[in-house]
Scaffold this motif. Structure first.
Motif, PDB file in Angstrom:
ATOM      1  N   ARG A  83       3.751  -8.795  -9.288  1.00 57.43           N
ATOM      2  CA  ARG A  83       4.283  -7.683  -8.497  1.00 57.43           C
ATOM      3  C   ARG A  83       3.192  -7.086  -7.595  1.00 57.43           C
ATOM      4  N   MET A  84       1.978  -7.009  -8.104  1.00 53.89           N
ATOM      5  CA  MET A  84       0.871  -6.486  -7.303  1.00 53.89           C
ATOM      6  C   MET A  84       0.661  -7.352  -6.060  1.00 53.89           C
ATOM      7  N   SER A  85       0.859  -8.655  -6.183  1.00 57.97           N
ATOM      8  CA  SER A  85       0.712  -9.551  -5.042  1.00 57.97           C
ATOM      9  C   SER A  85       1.759  -9.260  -3.968  1.00 57.97           C
ATOM     10  N   SER A  86       2.989  -9.000  -4.385  1.00 58.22           N
ATOM     11  CA  SER A  86       4.036  -8.636  -3.421  1.00 58.22           C
ATOM     12  C   SER A  86       3.714  -7.326  -2.720  1.00 58.22           C
ATOM     13  N   VAL A  87       3.160  -6.382  -3.473  1.00 60.18           N
ATOM     14  CA  VAL A  87       2.767  -5.099  -2.893  1.00 60.18           C
ATOM     15  C   VAL A  87       1.636  -5.296  -1.882  1.00 60.18           C
ATOM     16  N   ALA A  88       0.700  -6.186  -2.186  1.00 59.87           N
ATOM     17  CA  ALA A  88      -0.399  -6.464  -1.255  1.00 59.87           C
ATOM     18  C   ALA A  88       0.146  -6.933   0.094  1.00 59.87           C
ATOM     19  N   GLU A  89       1.170  -7.763   0.062  1.00 51.30           N
ATOM     20  CA  GLU A  89       1.772  -8.244   1.307  1.00 51.30           C
ATOM     21  C   GLU A  89       2.400  -7.098   2.091  1.00 51.30           C
ATOM     22  N   ALA A  90       3.079  -6.189   1.394  1.00 51.55           N
ATOM     23  CA  ALA A  90       3.680  -5.035   2.066  1.00 51.55           C
ATOM     24  C   ALA A  90       2.609  -4.150   2.687  1.00 51.55           C
ATOM     25  N   VAL A  91       1.492  -3.980   1.988  1.00 49.90           N
ATOM     26  CA  VAL A  91       0.387  -3.173   2.521  1.00 49.90           C
ATOM     27  C   VAL A  91      -0.192  -3.828   3.768  1.00 49.90           C
ATOM     28  N   ALA A  92      -0.377  -5.149   3.740  1.00 51.71           N
ATOM     29  CA  ALA A  92      -0.909  -5.852   4.905  1.00 51.71           C
ATOM     30  C   ALA A  92       0.003  -5.662   6.113  1.00 51.71           C
ATOM     31  N   ASP A  93       1.310  -5.733   5.897  1.00 53.06           N
ATOM     32  CA  ASP A  93       2.259  -5.514   6.996  1.00 53.06           C
ATOM     33  C   ASP A  93       2.139  -4.103   7.550  1.00 53.06           C
ATOM     34  N   GLY A 130       3.909   6.107   9.824  1.00 48.46           N
ATOM     35  CA  GLY A 130       2.678   5.601   9.228  1.00 48.46           C
ATOM     36  C   GLY A 130       2.687   5.610   7.711  1.00 48.46           C
ATOM     37  N   VAL A 131       3.878   5.636   7.093  1.00 44.89           N
ATOM     38  CA  VAL A 131       3.986   5.655   5.634  1.00 44.89           C
ATOM     39  C   VAL A 131       4.360   4.259   5.141  1.00 44.89           C
ATOM     40  N   VAL A 132       3.570   3.734   4.210  1.00 40.75           N
ATOM     41  CA  VAL A 132       3.879   2.461   3.563  1.00 40.75           C
ATOM     42  C   VAL A 132       4.334   2.762   2.147  1.00 40.75           C
ATOM     43  N   ASP A 133       5.628   2.660   1.912  1.00 38.54           N
ATOM     44  CA  ASP A 133       6.191   2.850   0.576  1.00 38.54           C
ATOM     45  C   ASP A 133       6.291   1.478  -0.081  1.00 38.54           C
ATOM     46  N   VAL A 134       5.531   1.264  -1.162  1.00 36.60           N
ATOM     47  CA  VAL A 134       5.476  -0.059  -1.784  1.00 36.60           C
ATOM     48  C   VAL A 134       6.582  -0.281  -2.812  1.00 36.60           C
ATOM     49  N   ALA A 135       7.417   0.724  -3.061  1.00 40.48           N
ATOM     50  CA  ALA A 135       8.439   0.610  -4.103  1.00 40.48           C
ATOM     51  C   ALA A 135       9.355  -0.597  -3.911  1.00 40.48           C
TER      52      ALA A 135
END
Length: 345
Positions: free
Chosen positions: A184-194, A117-122
């Motif tokens: 970059r924030m937009s790419s992170v948003a996509e990772a968070v949604a996933d 359950g960990v989302v690492d956005v790096a």
């Protein structure tokens, strides 16, 4: 109860353990979604390591999640320490959203979860060592060289614990401040949604729709910055510390930080003189201070060069002094500050 949850609870006082375990009695069975008192889906409980991740996660999640920041307002996130209760929050949340390598205390909590359950956005943030900073202008390297050249003769270091030194500027191998670049924030948003969809498959369509809105908002911000900083008298960005490298790289500015990436280390006299000399030689008329750091370093350089100071918000956390009440409004306030300070038309 999972092994990770048990381990976190062992660090708590007995009364807190009883309260947490009592609250946890309504947890959903493995593989199922939690329910509220009316039988509907209860919001996901999400812990985000600091404000930018809290904002983007809540924006993507909408009403399907309650998102808590582990970094309290006004706290410098580089130096975060978690209380036992905050460790329990990080370990027991349905999802933990974090930037691996930025906050050691949160990394430890992620390890306690076993990665579940960990989302690492790096990876999505695509971090770099010194973005927007020309070779030879890395303040962190200057600080490190100053330390190595310091004469320690006669100093007794026996028994000193140097494990915490990784939190200093020279311990950050990559610049963590990706959120000051809307792309970059937009790419992170996509990772968070996933990551949210993995934890809550029934909400995948909601997360996808919210993600589209978030990315549109961030695209608007990017366009405003691109237009607003297109024509400026100065493209040299002199800041209190190297927090604006990704912003500088994105919008064709060149960052020169007085202090390094972490901002904790006081710059030496040589570094102050070097930045002051550069500012004076290149007609830099504004030195930027920050909301969460003392202004004395930037004010020293400004006083030596005749420049003025202005406050840029690093958006590491909102305070009463922040020029807006959320990520987009503070970013827009920063843009106006930059336009004035850089002489943009």
């Amino acid at each position: 109860m999972t092994r990770a949850r048990r381990s976190a609870l062992l660090a708590l006082p007995a009364a807190a353990v009883l309260a947490l375990t009592a609250c946890g009695s309504s947890d959903a069975p493995a593989g199922g979604a939690a329910t509220d008192g009316d039988g509907g889906a209860a919001p996901l409980q999400v812990a985000a390591s600091f404000y930018p991740l809290q904002w983007v996660t809540q924006a993507v999640a909408g009403d399907r999640a309650d998102v808590t920041s582990l970094t309290q307002p006004g706290t410098e996130p580089h130096d975060l320490e978690l209380s036992p209760q905050e460790v329990a929050t990080a370990v027991d949340a349905d999802v933990l959203v974090t930037l691996q390598g930025f906050q050691g205390a949160v990394d430890a909590a992620a390890d306690e979860r076993g990665g579940e359950g960990v989302v690492d956005v790096a990876p999505a943030a695509d971090l770099e060592p010194s973005p927007g900073t020309p070779p030879g202008e890395d303040a962190a390297e200057d600080d490190h060289e100053h330390e190595e050249g310091h004469d320690h003769e006669g100093e007794d270091h026996e028994g000193e614990d140097h494990e915490g030194e990784e939190g200093h500027d020279h311990g950050l191998e990559e610049d963590p401040h990706f959120w000051l670049d809307p792309v970059r924030m937009s790419s992170v948003a996509e990772a968070v949604a996933d990551g949210l969809a993995d934890a809550d498959p029934d909400g995948a369509d909601v997360y996808a729709a919210n993600l589209a809105d978030v990315r549109a908002e961030l695209a608007d911000l990017d366009a405003e910055y691109s237009e607003g900083l297109a024509t400026c008298d100065s493209r040299d960005l002199v800041t209190a510390h190297q927090a604006f490298g990704y912003l500088a790289e994105r919008y064709d500015l060149v960052q020169r930080g007085v202090s390094g990436i972490g901002g904790e280390q006081e710059p030496g006299a040589a570094r102050l003189a070097e930045v002051a000399q550069f500012a004076e030689a290149n007609g830099v008329r504004t030195i930027y201070t920050e909301t969460l750091l003392p202004a004395d370093v930037a004010e020293t350089v400004a006083a030596e060069t005749g420049a003025t100071t202005a406050v840029l918000d690093t958006l590491e956390g909102l305070t009463d002094e922040s020029p807006g009440d959320d990520y987009p409004s503070v970013m827009r306030a920063d843009l106006e500050t930059l336009r004035q300070g850089q002489g943009c038309s």
